[in-house]
Write an enzyme that holds these catalytic residues in place. Structure first.
Site, PDB file in Angstrom:
ATOM      1  N   CYS A   1     123.221  16.530  31.829  1.00 13.62           N
ATOM      2  CA  CYS A   1     122.206  15.711  32.510  1.00 13.62           C
ATOM      3  C   CYS A   1     122.570  15.157  33.882  1.00 13.62           C
ATOM      4  CB  CYS A   1     121.838  14.524  31.614  1.00 13.62           C
ATOM      5  SG  CYS A   1     121.497  14.921  29.893  1.00 13.62           S
TER       6      CYS A   1
ATOM      7  N   ASN B   1     118.783  20.810  32.037  1.00  8.59           N
ATOM      8  CA  ASN B   1     119.797  21.736  31.491  1.00  8.59           C
ATOM      9  C   ASN B   1     119.126  22.519  30.368  1.00  8.59           C
ATOM     10  OD1 ASN B   1     120.927  18.661  30.478  1.00  8.59           O
ATOM     11  ND2 ASN B   1     120.299  20.092  28.882  1.00  8.59           N
TER      12      ASN B   1
ATOM     13  N   HIS C   1     120.159   7.734  35.083  1.00  9.08           N
ATOM     14  CA  HIS C   1     121.433   8.397  34.754  1.00  9.08           C
ATOM     15  C   HIS C   1     122.278   8.729  35.981  1.00  9.08           C
ATOM     16  CE1 HIS C   1     123.461  11.141  31.506  1.00  9.08           C
ATOM     17  NE2 HIS C   1     123.944   9.915  31.534  1.00  9.08           N
TER      18      HIS C   1
HETATM   19 CA   LIG Z   1     119.710  16.781  29.729  1.00  8.79          CA
END
Ligand SMILES: [Ca+2]
Length: 457
Positions: free
Chosen positions: A82, A281, A141
């Site tokens: 991520c 991903n 993130h």
């Molecule tokens: Ca991910």
């Protein structure tokens, strides 16, 4: 929300920038620069959309982006997990150039200095400078510390969470990773994916009168596997309970995308909005039932199943409709494509790895956008050059595949073609020399360290 004062300033800026005069001269059909909408799904596999071959979960709204625009069959991200992928997408640069090689681990355990380095300009920084209203909805993130907050990285508005995953049904479950509006905690009552769709549509509604950039970052279909109770009835024919849960998670995201697209249509902004849809991903099939077929491998691996993802782009009236584009592209291309569409330029320093995709998909540029693409994720390495792919997994010798003949990476040709292996290793080595050491440990190392600490206590 923007104040009147900010709007006046933005209008002044546009006048100073000569936009109103320059548009017609340069032959742009639109009377103003396009809005930019970047939608990213989390852990959605290559085969997880109707348009990508998914049979049991309809995704008509997401599919429509490819039908109205372009579907890339060789669309990649720059990492199989991520946070590094998002760092690449947000900067247009291979994230290892600035040490953003790994996920950080959970918020409470992340290393102190984790986050997209402040030396890097984000897509939001660049579009804000060009006079865009900028907003982000969903999973960040890219850093937990106040200096790394989205509103410190070019976004005027933020609704979402800073961590890598979140409960869909209990906003208060993760104390270290709350749902935030700006910097204020919100006790969101709706199913989280529904809330993100609602907030994204509301952002569009607030900014219909000015160029805007919306980064809509769903955490669907990442774990935890929290079903949308509202949608369970729609998938009664799916007998596997986890798959049924996954179906509701994906359907809620598709509805959210539909809400935003509907809002653009309602305000006649479709022909004035550049849209991207990608996953961050490949699918982690064992954890969420996502599918990557016909590709081999999963999230976390530099095999195709970890890095090749659904990749769609729409700009109605500017790009061909229903086009399937087969040359390799990468999420690093989103930033230069968006900045150029917005009337900006890409300085050559620091190195920009992405390219503007518009001339390629319109056919004006016949060459391939990328002679080579590269991946480095700790001990894993890969390079794609034309149809050739060399991949070194966590263990073992490098494997060589011809993706034109063997998209499933089943037939390792490394033993038969040592010269090709040598050539690709040399190309990889030249790229690798330009990169930094990882600036923090990966998630696995963080968790291992924590287990050892717990044992000692
Ligand atoms: Ca991910």
């Amino acid at each position: 929300m923007l104040t009147g004062g900010t709007e006046v300033k933005r209008r002044d800026f546009l006048k100073t920038a000569g936009w109103y005069a320059a548009g017609p001269v340069l032959g742009w059909a639109a009377a103003r620069r396009p809005n930019v909408l970047v939608i990213i799904a989390d852990d959605l596999g290559y085969a997880d959309l109707g348009v990508q071959g998914c049979k049991d979960v309809p995704t008509p709204h997401i599919d429509s982006i490819g039908a109205t625009g372009v579907r890339f069959t060789n669309g990649y991200v720059s990492c199989p997990v991520c946070s590094p992928t998002r760092a690449g997408l947000m900067t247009g640069r291979y994230q290892q150039r600035f040490g953003h090689e790994f996920n950080p681990g959970p918020a409470a355990l992340a290393e102190e200095h984790f986050g997209l380095p402040l030396t890097e300009a984000t897509l939001a920084d660049r579009l804000k400078k060009l006079g865009y209203a900028t907003g982000m909805v969903g999973k960040w993130h890219l850093g937990y510390k106040p200096a790394m907050h989205p509103q410190k990285r070019g976004f005027d508005e933020f609704f979402g969470f800073l961590g890598g995953a979140h409960s869909y049904v209990d906003a208060m479950r993760d104390k270290a990773n709350p749902i935030l509006r700006g910097t204020e905690q919100v006790n969101e009552k709706s199913y989280l994916t529904d809330a993100l769709g609602r907030e994204a549509a509301a952002f569009v509604e607030r900014h219909v009168k000015e160029p805007f950039f919306l980064y809509l970052s769903f955490n669907a279909v990442h774990t935890p596997m929290d079903a949308s109770e509202r949608l369970l009835g729609r998938f009664g024919s799916i007998t596997d309970a986890r798959r049924r849960t996954f179906a509701t998670m994906l359907a809620s995201m598709d509805e959210g995308v539909g809400q935003v697209l509907g809002k653009l249509r309602e305000h006649k902004l479709e022909e004035n909005t550049l849209i991207f849809f990608v996953s961050d991903n490949g699918g982690p099939t064992p954890s969420n039932t996502s599918r990557n077929d016909p590709l081999r491998g999963y999230k976390g691996q530099v095999l195709e199943g970890g890095i090749r993802v659904p990749f769609l782009m729409q700009w109605k009236g500017q790009l061909p409709a229903g086009k399937v584009y087969e040359h390799p592209v990468i999420a690093l291309d989103i930033l230069p494509t968006a900045v150029v569409a917005a009337g900006g330029t890409i300085p050559s320093n620091p190195v920009m790895d992405g390219v503007n995709l518009v001339p390629y998909v319109t056919g004006r540029e016949k060459r391939t956008p990328h002679e080579r693409l590269y991946w480095r994720f700790g001990p894993q390495q890969a390079i794609r050059k034309g149809d050739w792919k060399l991949a070194r997994l966590a263990e073992g010798a490098p494997q060589l595949y011809n993706l034109a003949e063997d998209v499933g990476e089943k037939n390792d040709l490394a033993g038969k073609m040592p010269e090709k292996v040598k050539e690709l290793l040399a190309d990889y080595g030249a790229w690798n020399q330009q990169l930094m050491e990882p600036q923090w440990k990966g998630r696995q190392a963080v968790l291992r360290q924590e287990r050892q600490r717990q044992k000692k206590r």
